[in-house]
Enzyme design. Structure first.
Site, PDB file in Angstrom:
ATOM      1  N   SER A   1      77.404 -31.361 -66.703  1.00  0.00           N
ATOM      2  CA  SER A   1      77.398 -30.103 -67.327  1.00  0.00           C
ATOM      3  C   SER A   1      77.002 -28.976 -66.135  1.00  0.00           C
ATOM      4  O   SER A   1      77.893 -28.995 -65.220  1.00  0.00           O
ATOM      5  CB  SER A   1      76.519 -29.858 -68.422  1.00  0.00           C
ATOM      6  OG  SER A   1      76.822 -28.861 -69.247  1.00  0.00           O
TER       7      SER A   1
ATOM      8  N   GLU B   1      88.814 -20.825 -94.695  1.00  0.00           N
ATOM      9  CA  GLU B   1      89.505 -20.244 -93.643  1.00  0.00           C
ATOM     10  C   GLU B   1      88.746 -19.011 -93.228  1.00  0.00           C
ATOM     11  O   GLU B   1      88.844 -18.885 -91.814  1.00  0.00           O
ATOM     12  CB  GLU B   1      90.975 -20.020 -94.142  1.00  0.00           C
ATOM     13  CG  GLU B   1      91.664 -21.179 -94.390  1.00  0.00           C
ATOM     14  CD  GLU B   1      91.884 -22.117 -93.091  1.00  0.00           C
ATOM     15  OE1 GLU B   1      92.262 -21.655 -92.195  1.00  0.00           O
ATOM     16  OE2 GLU B   1      91.420 -23.395 -93.289  1.00  0.00           O
TER      17      GLU B   1
ATOM     18  N   HIS C   1      79.585 -33.653 -75.667  1.00  0.00           N
ATOM     19  CA  HIS C   1      79.103 -33.349 -74.400  1.00  0.00           C
ATOM     20  C   HIS C   1      77.785 -34.033 -74.277  1.00  0.00           C
ATOM     21  O   HIS C   1      77.061 -34.155 -75.202  1.00  0.00           O
ATOM     22  CB  HIS C   1      79.070 -31.860 -74.448  1.00  0.00           C
ATOM     23  CG  HIS C   1      78.554 -31.152 -73.040  1.00  0.00           C
ATOM     24  ND1 HIS C   1      79.361 -31.033 -72.080  1.00  0.00           N
ATOM     25  CD2 HIS C   1      77.331 -30.798 -72.610  1.00  0.00           C
ATOM     26  CE1 HIS C   1      78.750 -30.336 -71.207  1.00  0.00           C
ATOM     27  NE2 HIS C   1      77.407 -30.097 -71.528  1.00  0.00           N
TER      28      HIS C   1
END
Length: 559
Positions: A228, A370, A463
């Site tokens: 990172s 949505e 990550h």
């Protein structure tokens, strides 16, 4: 600043960094036949020698499984008092034998307890203080404002043992103490007035080169690895002229490549940040060297809390990484040449699930319909542009939905939000930088898609999942319920260690459970997919359709 303010920021190092830095239990013996006999022979000789001499004095370490570890070894003088906001100075020599069995404090921050400005220390794991092994220097992540080389995730014992390498972790200055710019803070000795954390990293590498032999390492074979913010630093350090004789290879993992306004402050905004902090504290910018450290830290964090479009400064919208200063950061990553050293570039399959799944460093309710999805996507897009028209968010959602349909991937609101989050800040830049290197670079570059899934309720391959497998710390009791500790996970970890350590040794990544890995060539099956039942295979980079939105709509740097 309230205690909750840091939680509103995107902390790359993750929720695990809230755990105090500490040692980890001994891990299993190495199983890589290519290095096991070498390690065993070294251990049988005198690897229990716990004292060695550095350029500043003798240090005494401790046994850690099949390695020796030296913790808290000074690589620079404490950056306190007049040395706050100054270039790092050499460590002060000492007489006698310095105890190096305990980690030093993490660099000053709001997340890890016991942090301190007096934090410029290194940790070294070695199979034996004699020999000439490859050296792997690991730079921790944390968005340039949290983290520590002493965190249990980065325990170097397994990597050093199985890889028969010297492994170095360390701390560097963070936040407003490490990653800013103001000409009124110019160091009279060096003239530098910015990016003190990057200067620390460069000083650490010079220290490693000068001291590698004392720990059984080869000073001419140093590989810089990081995740990172640390992966970004590895890339940037390799481009510095003074590092050309120091860094042999780099392993950037999920690199947060630097660009404004998302991942860095502009020089103008950086200068204004210190002006505002000095005004708030009733002093001048040079007077910040004498100001209360907590007050400086809190004022810095307050400037960057809250939604990016409501802050006083327009840049640094997601992270406040290196600032373009003409010296340590001559230009943003996409404006600079590609590294001339061999590169092993790694990204996680689902970078975004670190931020959208359970345990996120920025807890946000997942979109369920949505309208909520478009609001969540707009918040992601605001990290890189000053304004997000409704049509831009609509195009982003539509593009990712079409890509998911074409590839048979989930297209529910959480899945779409997750992919957009991770691709915009991480996967897209990493892939595009690799493709640029393949077009214009002069050194070999290898690409890895790390794809080993985590356990529910976590999802995807987040990550920072990579660090658990590179260091073998997926086995820790607090990590195993998420990352696994079965036979397959151990094979994936061993393969990752073998690939990185062989790359560090000779420049070609190999492992018993991995196929021959070709140099990356876009459009051809040349990416190593690591993780899952097959452990490792060669294929094209997955999920390429998803990246087209960013290219077509001009969000982020063009490469």
């Amino acid at each position: 600043m309230t205690a909750s303010a840091p939680r509103r920021r995107s902390v790359i190092a993750g929720a695990a960094l809230a755990v105090a830095a500490a040692g980890t239990p001994a891990l299993a013996a190495p199983r890589n036949p290519s290095v096991a006999s070498t390690v065993s022979a070294a251990k049988a000789s005198t690897s229990r020698v716990l004292t060695t001499r550095t350029t500043a004095g003798q240090v005494s370490g401790a046994v850690a499984g099949r390695t020796v570890v030296f913790r808290g070894v000074p690589y620079a003088a404490p950056p306190v008092g007049a040395l706050r906001f100054s270039s790092p100075r050499p460590p002060r020599p000492w007489s006698g034998v310095r105890d190096a069995t305990r980690f030093a404090a993490p660099s000053y921050q709001s997340v890890l307890p016991g942090s301190s400005e007096d934090s410029l220390y290194a940790n070294v794991w070695t199979p034996d203080v004699r020999g000439s092994r490859p050296v792997v220097v690991y730079i921790h992540g944390g968005g340039w404002f949290v983290g520590a080389g002493s965190h249990p995730l980065y325990d170097g014992e397994r990597l050093a043992d199985r890889g028969d390498a010297v492994v170095v972790t360390f701390n560097y200055r963070l936040g407003g103490f490490g990653w800013g710019l103001h000409e009124d803070l110019a160091d009279p000795a060096t003239g530098s007035f910015a990016n003190w954390g990057l200067q620390d990293q460069a000083a650490l590498l010079h220290w490693v080169r000068a001291n590698a032999a004392a720990f059984g390492g080869d000073p001419d074979n140093i590989t810089v690895c990081g995740t990172s913010a640390g992966g970004s630093s590895a890339w940037q350090l390799s481009l510095l002229p003074e590092m050309r004789s120091v860094i042999r290879r780099i392993v950037p993992i999920s690199a947060a490549h630097v660009w404004a306004p998302a991942v860095a402050l502009t020089p103008q905004d950086a200068g204004e940040a210190y002006d505002r902090i000095a005004h708030r504290l009733g002093t001048t910018v040079p007077g910040l060297r004498r100001a209360d450290a907590a007050a400086v830290k809190d004022a810095w964090e307050q400037l960057f809390s809250g939604a990016p479009d409501r802050r006083l400064l327009g840049s640094g919208r997601e992270y406040q990484g290196p600032v373009v200063d003409g010296r340590w950061m001559p230009a943003y990553d996409h404006e600079r040449p590609t590294p001339k050293v061999p590169v092993l570039s790694v990204h996680a399959r689902t970078e975004g699930s670190f931020f959208t799944g359970p345990g996120s460093p920025t807890p946000t309710p997942a979109p369920t319909d949505e309208a909520e999805l478009r609001a969540a996507v707009r918040a992601v897009l605001l990290k890189g542009v000053p304004d997000v028209p409704d049509a831009l968010a609509e195009r982003c959602v539509a593009g990712y939905r079409a890509a998911a349909a074409a590839e048979g991937l989930p297209d529910d609101p959480l899945a779409v939000w997750t992919e957009i989050w991770g691709d915009g800040l991480f996967r897209r830049p990493v892939v595009r930088f690799a493709e640029r290197h393949a077009r214009t670079g002069t050194s070999p570059l290898y690409v890895m898609d790390f794809a080993h899934p985590v356990y529910p309720p976590h999802f995807g391959t987040p990550h920072e999942a990579t660090s658990r497998f590179l260091f073998g710390t997926h086995r820790l009791p607090e990590e195993a319920p998420v990352y696994g500790d079965g036979p397959l996970e151990r094979r994936v970890s061993d393969t990752f260690i073998d690939l990185v350590s062989s790359f560090a040794r000779c420049g070609v990544p190999t492992a018993a459970e991995a196929p021959a890995w070709p140099v990356f060539a876009p459009g051809r099956a040349s990416t190593l997919i690591l993780g899952g039942p097959r452990v490792a295979e060669i294929a094209d980079i997955p999920k390429q359709r998803q990246l087209r939105f960013w290219d077509d709509n001009g969000w982020g740097p063009r490469l």
